[in-house]
Design an enzyme around this catalytic site. Structure first.
Site: not given
Ligand code: NAD
Length: 521
Positions: A192, A195, A245, A250, A267, A401
């Site tokens: 997947k 999107e 992601g 996660g 990751e 982040e």
């Protein structure tokens, strides 16, 4: 900002029509049963780039069932490594033949520059070739030291059906860090993509079919985290999930995959420091900091979004970073000269700006940029190259982040202080140090908490070297032998040679009379 190098005109032609991205299920490209699609507008050009089939529960369940069947009947898992490798190499050739077509879509969907998209799509072919080499050389262990009548063999077997979920920032590259390795191991997959960037993954479906991958071995379902992502991470017929992601998603996946005890490889994000010592090659360090900050508009898990620079050189170093930042070509991603493109969504641009405003409010100083940027003739979804100094370790901009072209500058006086600042983070993806003193570099490399450490370089990577994070940057490793091993189960096979095993059950005839009496007492 007038003194920035902003590239506005365009050198690469736009596609004639939007790309129609379809699912790839059980070897067939298909639309959703209910015909639903999602549109992706280009963040840089504001035009419709792709119309992608929007998967629901039905498509996802069909894809999982196809992958399960394809794994269980051995059409791929029991194929020789040589035959698997031949198909992976064919896919690599097809990727190379389609680089331009893929790069244009990747550029328009993500906002990254065309030259970079070409590099990523073309470079991904090498990951497929490297994975092909692992398919042929995969092996277990033998133990010939267990005694004259025993032989132990450790077999490596494919783990089963693997769900692969990828983000928007390096759509095809990250897919290629996972899928060829899972296939090389003999697994079957359900993929997947984000999107926001479905097209190059859908194109890969076309290439897999052309390369002769048996039906059902790789299934691609386009759509959102819910329901596609959540179903492929919770379904009992899936054996492993590999996800790249955000740390938040996660964590969610780890929890929901726990019900069926799937293996989960993650990751996730990073807050990666580069430490600069006065004895470094400062020309190279300045260039690496600028590269580490603005590459992929800073929307990069490996972005060096903070530097820890020695106090002695901090003023000069920051001035040089600011001067070089002005020479980086920002702007229209479809221009061959552009090095830094658009921000992926308007919401994300607002989030970047919020971090900058918050830092200023907390007392940090903006040395360059610090706001949105409009590129004439293209669009407004850009952000200025931004350098912020006077950042303290408690500020959000030093810890979280930002995922934008924003550099936070912290300072240190000693190596110990640099290491403790570097490790003062919930993340542990990558870290780097600049010094001509090998002792400084090695001491830092050994003590810093990061899955990758660069000394006197930044963001160099190779298919042979494992990649992944410590702490909340993830679990498991990707690429290299270690990444490949993630897709393998280990089975110990114990073999007796000859009939030498003493019986466990002592039959009456075999029991000496005295032993019987002793037992009765
Ligand atoms: P994201 O977590 O929002 O989405 C990633 C993928 O997960 C998408 O395909 C999304 O549709 C899917 N998803 C969303 N919710 C889900 C759910 N509940 N269940 C299953 N799947 C779900 O991340 P993003 O915004 O696409 O990417 C940016 C993040 O990715 C950043 O944090 C970045 O650091 C990280 N990243 C990490 C690496 C790495 O290798 N460590 C590489 C690239 C990006």
């Amino acid at each position: 900002m007038k003194d920035l190098y902003v590239v506005a005109d365009q050198t690469v032609a736009m596609p004639d029509a939007p790309y129609r991205a379809r699912h790839f299920i059980d070897g067939v490209a298909c639309d959703s049963v209910d015909g639903r699609v999602s549109d992706r507008m280009s963040p840089s050009h504001g035009v419709l780039v792709s119309e992608a089939a929007l998967g629901g529960v039905e498509e996802t369940e069909t894809a999982i069932a196809a992958a399960r069947r394809a794994f269980d009947d051995g059409r791929w898992s029991r194929l020789s490594g040589k035959d698997r490798a031949a198909i992976l190499v064919r896919v690599a050739d097809l990727i190379e033949a389609n680089v331009e077509r893929m790069a244009v879509l990747e550029t328009l969907e993500s906002g990254k520059p065309i030259s970079q998209a070409r590099g990523e799509c073309g470079g991904a072919a090498d990951l497929w070739r490297y994975a092909a080499s692992l398919a042929r050389t995969s092996k277990g262990d033998s133990h010939n030291t267990l005694g004259p009548d025993m032989l132990g063999v450790v077999l490596k077997e494919p783990i089963g059906v693997v769900s692969i979920i990828t983000p928007w920032n390096f759509p095809f590259w990250i897919l290629s860090q996972k899928l060829p390795f899972a296939l090389a191991a003999g697994c079957t997959c359900v993929v997947k993509p984000s999107e926001m960037t479905p097209s190059t993954t859908a194109m890969l479906g076309e290439m897999l079919a052309e390369a002769g991958l048996p039906a059902g071995v790789c299934n691609i379902v386009l759509g959102y985290g819910n329901p596609v992502g959540s179903l492929i991470t919770t379904h009992p017929d899936v054996d492993m999930v590999t996800f790249t992601g955000s740390t938040a998603v996660g964590k969610l996946i780890t929890k929901s995959a726990g019900d069926t005890l799937k293996k989960v490889a993650l990751e996730l994000g990073g807050k990666n420091p580069q430490v600069i010592f006065p004895d470094a090659d400062l020309d190279s360090a300045v260039d690496a900091v600028v590269f580490g900050t603005y590459f992929n508009v800073g929307q990069c898990c490996n972005s060096s979004s903070r530097i820890i620079v020695h106090e002695e050189i901090a003023d000069d170093f920051v001035a040089r970073v600011v001067a070089l930042s002005r020479q980086v070509a920002f702007g229209n991603p479809m221009n061959e000269a552009t090095q830094v493109g658009a921000i992926v969504t308007a919401d994300h641009r607002a989030k970047i700006d919020h971090y900058v405003r918050q830092a200023v409010k907390a007392g940090a100083e903006v040395c360059l940029g610090g706001g949105p940027l409009s590129v004439p003739g293209v669009g407004a979804q850009f952000y200025q190259p931004t350098v912020i100094r006077g950042v303290t370790p408690d500020m959000a901009i030093a810890r979280e982040e930002v995922f934008g072209p924003v550099l936070a500058v912290l300072t240190c006086r000693t190596l110990d202080e640099a290491i403790s600042l570097a490790n003062d983070a919930t993340y542990g993806l990558s870290a780097g140090i600049w010094s001509e003193n090998v002792h400084t570099c090695i001491a830092f490399a050994r003590r810093v908490q990061a899955g990758t450490v660069w000394t006197n370089t930044w963001m160099d990577g190779f298919p042979e070297l494992a990649f992944g994070g410590m702490k909340q940057s993830g679990q498991g490793r990707e690429i290299g032998q270690y990444g490949f091993d993630e897709f393998l189960e280990v089975k110990s096979l114990v073999m007796r040679i000859g009939r030498t095993r003493a019986p466990w059950v002592k039959t009456p005839a075999a029991i000496p009379p005295t032993a019987g009496k002793a037992a009765a007492r």
